[in-house]
Design a protein around this motif. Structure first.
Motif, PDB file in Angstrom:
ATOM      1  N   GLU A 236       0.898  -1.095   0.122  1.00 53.92           N
ATOM      2  CA  GLU A 236      -0.181   0.114   0.378  1.00 53.92           C
ATOM      3  C   GLU A 236       0.532   1.539  -0.139  1.00 53.92           C
ATOM      4  N   ALA A 237       1.550   1.066   0.755  1.00 50.82           N
ATOM      5  CA  ALA A 237       2.827   2.218   0.821  1.00 50.82           C
ATOM      6  C   ALA A 237       3.452   2.446  -0.739  1.00 50.82           C
ATOM      7  N   LYS A 238       3.746   1.418  -1.483  1.00 53.01           N
ATOM      8  CA  LYS A 238       4.362   1.939  -2.666  1.00 53.01           C
ATOM      9  C   LYS A 238       2.988   2.250  -3.386  1.00 53.01           C
ATOM     10  N   ARG A 239       2.356   2.054  -3.629  1.00 52.41           N
ATOM     11  CA  ARG A 239       1.480   2.385  -4.312  1.00 52.41           C
ATOM     12  C   ARG A 239       0.938   3.968  -4.289  1.00 52.41           C
ATOM     13  N   ASN A 240       1.119   4.156  -3.035  1.00 48.74           N
ATOM     14  CA  ASN A 240       0.659   5.482  -2.454  1.00 48.74           C
ATOM     15  C   ASN A 240       2.037   6.285  -2.961  1.00 48.74           C
ATOM     16  N   LEU A 241       3.923   6.327  -3.003  1.00 48.62           N
ATOM     17  CA  LEU A 241       4.788   6.889  -3.242  1.00 48.62           C
ATOM     18  C   LEU A 241       4.451   7.033  -4.700  1.00 48.62           C
ATOM     19  N   LEU A 242       3.941   6.295  -5.281  1.00 47.69           N
ATOM     20  CA  LEU A 242       4.529   6.008  -7.002  1.00 47.69           C
ATOM     21  C   LEU A 242       3.118   6.204  -7.762  1.00 47.69           C
ATOM     22  N   ALA A 243       2.295   6.124  -6.888  1.00 49.88           N
ATOM     23  CA  ALA A 243       1.327   7.046  -7.916  1.00 49.88           C
ATOM     24  C   ALA A 243       0.260   8.307  -7.229  1.00 49.88           C
ATOM     25  N   THR A 244       0.863   8.706  -6.464  1.00 52.34           N
ATOM     26  CA  THR A 244       0.643  10.417  -6.106  1.00 52.34           C
ATOM     27  C   THR A 244       1.608  10.674  -6.138  1.00 52.34           C
ATOM     28  N   THR A 245       1.008  12.792  -5.430  1.00 52.72           N
ATOM     29  CA  THR A 245       2.422  13.197  -5.416  1.00 52.72           C
ATOM     30  C   THR A 245       2.315  13.756  -3.884  1.00 52.72           C
ATOM     31  N   ASN A 246       1.683  13.342  -2.777  1.00 53.73           N
ATOM     32  CA  ASN A 246       1.773  13.409  -1.168  1.00 53.73           C
ATOM     33  C   ASN A 246       2.902  12.904  -1.112  1.00 53.73           C
ATOM     34  N   GLN A 247       3.223  14.294   0.345  1.00 52.05           N
ATOM     35  CA  GLN A 247       3.873  13.723   0.752  1.00 52.05           C
ATOM     36  C   GLN A 247       3.729  12.548   2.248  1.00 52.05           C
ATOM     37  N   ILE A 248       5.410  12.859   2.237  1.00 42.62           N
ATOM     38  CA  ILE A 248       5.219  11.226   3.303  1.00 42.62           C
ATOM     39  C   ILE A 248       4.572  11.279   4.741  1.00 42.62           C
ATOM     40  N   ASN A 249       4.469  12.165   5.065  1.00 45.99           N
ATOM     41  CA  ASN A 249       3.801  12.311   6.457  1.00 45.99           C
ATOM     42  C   ASN A 249       2.105  12.463   5.806  1.00 45.99           C
ATOM     43  N   GLN A 250       1.707  12.839   5.142  1.00 45.60           N
ATOM     44  CA  GLN A 250       0.462  12.700   4.601  1.00 45.60           C
ATOM     45  C   GLN A 250       0.338  11.179   4.098  1.00 45.60           C
ATOM     46  N   ILE A 251       0.831  10.346   3.910  1.00 45.19           N
ATOM     47  CA  ILE A 251       0.982   8.682   3.172  1.00 45.19           C
ATOM     48  C   ILE A 251       1.053   8.057   4.077  1.00 45.19           C
TER      49      ILE A 251
END
Length: 283
Positions: A236-251
């Motif tokens: 789930e973390a990888k999905r959010n890191l590569l598919a969004t531009t969200n900040q790490i804190n937000q993820i």
């Protein structure tokens, strides 16, 4: 906050929750190119003839003739399908087809974990005949056609389970009960990982003890429940890191971590990359 792009079916009558199309007609003029996104429905690609690229949850799969790609709601993928490919694209949601009875529900769970199913020419021929029948029912919309399609899906999925090799996550070790319980556990993980990260909670949801659940995962795939939970969090973390531009804190917050620094340590421990480094190297 930017969320992962979610594709929805744009068929005119998808209020029914089901669609099937011949791929050749979709690629009559140009290649099909889809950037990284996720679906809120089941997505099944049947390739009688195909070339291109397909990446599902950051795993690259060969796009070959006589291959089936089966994706569950929530998975992310990137797809390039070259002009001249042939076969069927089928999409359906849980409102249309979520069997309550076992063993049919178990069959859907089992086949939906097979993201990539290469088949022989003869075996694919049997699948193709079933798809042509389903397509005919979908287009013709004769009396009780939905019931006919649902019954045909059951036959199709049983055929896929019989014919394709076992998915990488699941081995042939263990008895049928353990396999069934493993499938249920994996499905619960996908649905609840943001809120629940404790083995005790999943054991409670399955009406098992933690000892029983750990025994099931150990004897079927050689991993503890904690390992599988951690793997799902990382995915789930990888999905959010590569598919969004969200900040790490937000993820971190989106994944249920109250302390972003703990999330960073957790991710690095399990991948050997910091979240920032992973995003930079793989995006």
């Amino acid at each position: 906050m930017k969320e992962i792009s979610i594709r929805q079916i744009t068929e005119p009558d998808f209020s029914e929750g089901f669609a099937i199309r011949e791929i050749e007609g979709m690629l009559s003029e140009k290649d099909l190119v889809q950037d990284l996104h996720r679906h809120d429905f089941f997505f099944v690609l049947f390739l009688e003839k195909g070339t291109g690229e397909h990446r599902i949850d950051f795993t690259n799969y060969p796009v070959d003739n006589y291959a089936v790609f089966f994706m569950r709601p929530g998975q992310v993928h990137e797809l390039i399908l070259k002009k001249g490919s042939k076969g069927y694209l089928m999409q359906f949601n849980r409102d249309f087809y979520t069997p309550k009875e076992e063993p049919i529900n178990f069959v859907l769970r089992k086949v939906s974990h097979k993201n990539y199913c290469p088949l022989s020419v003869e075996r694919f021929g049997r699948i193709l005949a079933q798809l042509a029948f389903i397509s005919e029912e979908y287009i013709g919309k004769r009396e009780h056609y939905k019931d006919v399609i649902k019954a045909s899906l059951e036959i199709l999925f049983i055929e896929l389970v019989r014919q394709s090799s076992s998915p990488k996550e699941i081995t042939k070790n263990g008895n049928e009960y353990s396999q069934n319980q493993l499938e249920e556990f994996l499905e619960l993980l996908q649905k609840n990982i943001v809120n629940y990260k404790q083995v005790t909670k999943y054991a409670e949801l399955m009406h098992l003890t933690t000892f029983q659940l750990n025994k099931i995962t150990k004897e079927t795939i050689g991993k503890s429940c904690s390992q599988l939970i951690n793997e799902q969090i990382v995915l789930e973390a990888k999905r959010n890191l590569l598919a969004t531009t969200n900040q790490i804190n937000q993820i971190a917050f989106d994944l249920g971590f109250e302390d972003p620094s703990y999330f960073i340590r957790f991710f690095k421990k399990n991948t050997n990359y910091s979240p920032e480094a992973f995003r930079k190297n793989f995006k």
